[in-house]
Scaffold this motif. Sequence first.
Motif, PDB file in Angstrom:
ATOM      1  N   UNK A 289       0.831  -1.208   0.000  1.00 57.96           N
ATOM      2  CA  UNK A 289       0.000   0.000   0.000  1.00 57.96           C
ATOM      3  C   UNK A 289       0.862   1.254   0.000  1.00 57.96           C
ATOM      4  N   UNK A 290       1.974   1.224   0.758  1.00 58.38           N
ATOM      5  CA  UNK A 290       2.877   2.376   0.761  1.00 58.38           C
ATOM      6  C   UNK A 290       3.482   2.601  -0.621  1.00 58.38           C
ATOM      7  N   UNK A 291       3.880   1.510  -1.268  1.00 57.60           N
ATOM      8  CA  UNK A 291       4.444   1.632  -2.614  1.00 57.60           C
ATOM      9  C   UNK A 291       3.411   2.202  -3.577  1.00 57.60           C
ATOM     10  N   UNK A 292       2.171   1.722  -3.471  1.00 60.63           N
ATOM     11  CA  UNK A 292       1.106   2.232  -4.340  1.00 60.63           C
ATOM     12  C   UNK A 292       0.787   3.684  -4.012  1.00 60.63           C
ATOM     13  N   UNK A 293       0.833   4.026  -2.734  1.00 62.52           N
ATOM     14  CA  UNK A 293       0.578   5.402  -2.304  1.00 62.52           C
ATOM     15  C   UNK A 293       1.596   6.353  -2.928  1.00 62.52           C
ATOM     16  N   UNK A 294       2.862   5.964  -2.903  1.00 60.45           N
ATOM     17  CA  UNK A 294       3.911   6.800  -3.488  1.00 60.45           C
ATOM     18  C   UNK A 294       3.748   6.895  -5.002  1.00 60.45           C
ATOM     19  N   UNK A 295       3.432   5.766  -5.609  1.00 58.89           N
ATOM     20  CA  UNK A 295       3.304   5.737  -7.064  1.00 58.89           C
ATOM     21  C   UNK A 295       2.127   6.589  -7.531  1.00 58.89           C
ATOM     22  N   UNK A 296       0.991   6.461  -6.868  1.00 61.13           N
ATOM     23  CA  UNK A 296      -0.199   7.198  -7.278  1.00 61.13           C
ATOM     24  C   UNK A 296      -0.074   8.694  -6.998  1.00 61.13           C
ATOM     25  N   UNK A 297       0.831   9.057  -6.072  1.00 61.61           N
ATOM     26  CA  UNK A 297       1.067  10.471  -5.791  1.00 61.61           C
ATOM     27  C   UNK A 297       2.261  11.016  -6.568  1.00 61.61           C
TER      28      UNK A 297
ATOM     29  N   UNK B  47       5.338  10.083  -6.540  1.00 63.29           N
ATOM     30  CA  UNK B  47       6.499  10.239  -5.673  1.00 63.29           C
ATOM     31  C   UNK B  47       7.464   9.088  -5.916  1.00 63.29           C
ATOM     32  N   UNK B  48       8.747   9.337  -5.720  1.00 65.87           N
ATOM     33  CA  UNK B  48       9.754   8.318  -5.960  1.00 65.87           C
ATOM     34  C   UNK B  48       9.674   7.178  -4.959  1.00 65.87           C
ATOM     35  N   UNK B  49      10.180   6.017  -5.353  1.00 68.64           N
ATOM     36  CA  UNK B  49      10.139   4.852  -4.477  1.00 68.64           C
ATOM     37  C   UNK B  49      10.993   5.035  -3.230  1.00 68.64           C
ATOM     38  N   UNK B  50      12.008   5.911  -3.320  1.00 71.33           N
ATOM     39  CA  UNK B  50      12.878   6.133  -2.169  1.00 71.33           C
ATOM     40  C   UNK B  50      12.312   7.164  -1.204  1.00 71.33           C
ATOM     41  N   UNK B  51      11.160   7.706  -1.514  1.00 69.29           N
ATOM     42  CA  UNK B  51      10.547   8.725  -0.660  1.00 69.29           C
ATOM     43  C   UNK B  51      10.018   8.081   0.619  1.00 69.29           C
ATOM     44  N   UNK B  52      10.216   8.751   1.738  1.00 70.16           N
ATOM     45  CA  UNK B  52       9.740   8.273   3.034  1.00 70.16           C
ATOM     46  C   UNK B  52       8.496   9.062   3.441  1.00 70.16           C
ATOM     47  N   UNK B  53       7.536   8.356   4.019  1.00 67.83           N
ATOM     48  CA  UNK B  53       6.264   8.969   4.397  1.00 67.83           C
ATOM     49  C   UNK B  53       6.204   9.108   5.914  1.00 67.83           C
ATOM     50  N   UNK B  54       5.773  10.271   6.383  1.00 71.17           N
ATOM     51  CA  UNK B  54       5.594  10.445   7.826  1.00 71.17           C
ATOM     52  C   UNK B  54       4.199  10.979   8.119  1.00 71.17           C
ATOM     53  N   UNK B  55       3.706  10.608   9.282  1.00 69.31           N
ATOM     54  CA  UNK B  55       2.428  11.114   9.787  1.00 69.31           C
ATOM     55  C   UNK B  55       2.724  11.944  11.024  1.00 69.31           C
TER      56      UNK B  55
ATOM     57  N   UNK C 118      11.268  13.333   2.097  1.00 62.97           N
ATOM     58  CA  UNK C 118      10.188  12.980   3.013  1.00 62.97           C
ATOM     59  C   UNK C 118       8.915  13.676   2.557  1.00 62.97           C
ATOM     60  N   UNK C 119       7.797  12.988   2.709  1.00 65.38           N
ATOM     61  CA  UNK C 119       6.506  13.569   2.368  1.00 65.38           C
ATOM     62  C   UNK C 119       5.541  13.271   3.510  1.00 65.38           C
ATOM     63  N   UNK C 120       4.674  14.220   3.795  1.00 56.13           N
ATOM     64  CA  UNK C 120       3.725  14.048   4.894  1.00 56.13           C
ATOM     65  C   UNK C 120       2.426  13.437   4.386  1.00 56.13           C
ATOM     66  N   UNK C 121       1.939  12.455   5.126  1.00 61.47           N
ATOM     67  CA  UNK C 121       0.615  11.896   4.867  1.00 61.47           C
ATOM     68  C   UNK C 121      -0.344  12.560   5.854  1.00 61.47           C
ATOM     69  N   UNK C 122      -1.197  13.471   5.379  1.00 66.59           N
ATOM     70  CA  UNK C 122      -2.036  14.252   6.302  1.00 66.59           C
ATOM     71  C   UNK C 122      -3.342  13.570   6.696  1.00 66.59           C
TER      72      UNK C 122
END
Length: 218
Positions: A48-56, A58-66, A85-89
Amino acid sequence: AVACPAAAIGSVDVVEATPLVRELGRERAEREHIEKRLRRSALSKADMLAAFLRKNSLGEDCQVFAFDGPDEHMRRALFRRTEPWVENPTPGSTLWHIKWCVTDCEDDYRCLQSGDLYNHFQNNRVLTTKVGLANSLRLLADRTGVDIDAFFPRCYDLSSAKQRNDFLLDFRRSAALNVVAQYHRMASEDDGEFWFNTDILHSALGALFEWLGDFGAI
């Protein structure tokens, strides 16, 4: 009631959202929509994280934080890091590599995977709350015989009937000890003349002798 003149009402300025604010709002709404669709899938968190990055986009090496809390310096520090880094709001999101929040919940621990970072640890209330710490130390004393009163202030959980009774007993013993200590101080003064209620003194002495008896000292 508060009276508002018509002229005053008409003078209120209406501030429109800037294009940047509107764009950020659309971006946030789109990410929330993507996550809702992914949650309905049967994918693992990693997928799901990989799909989240792809659909947004964003690169595969991008890290997501909440992030949920007042510690804005943590958000700024993540954005300043070399790796992206990208924020998941999305509120309550489980799609993140690191989560920083004020309070924890069991759902957060259930979705933890190897490599995830979370600023809490499970069952932390046994150490991070006053009643939790006190009860943990009481359990330690019962199991190991450690004298916790030697390094931790006496305290009681008054929601517990047993500890409430222990508190009352401790309070009475402390009061009796103070009475005898005051009598000794007054009797030790130079003039040696003072007034004291002997009934109270005898009651206090009786309580202290009973206390010594509980310890087998007499």
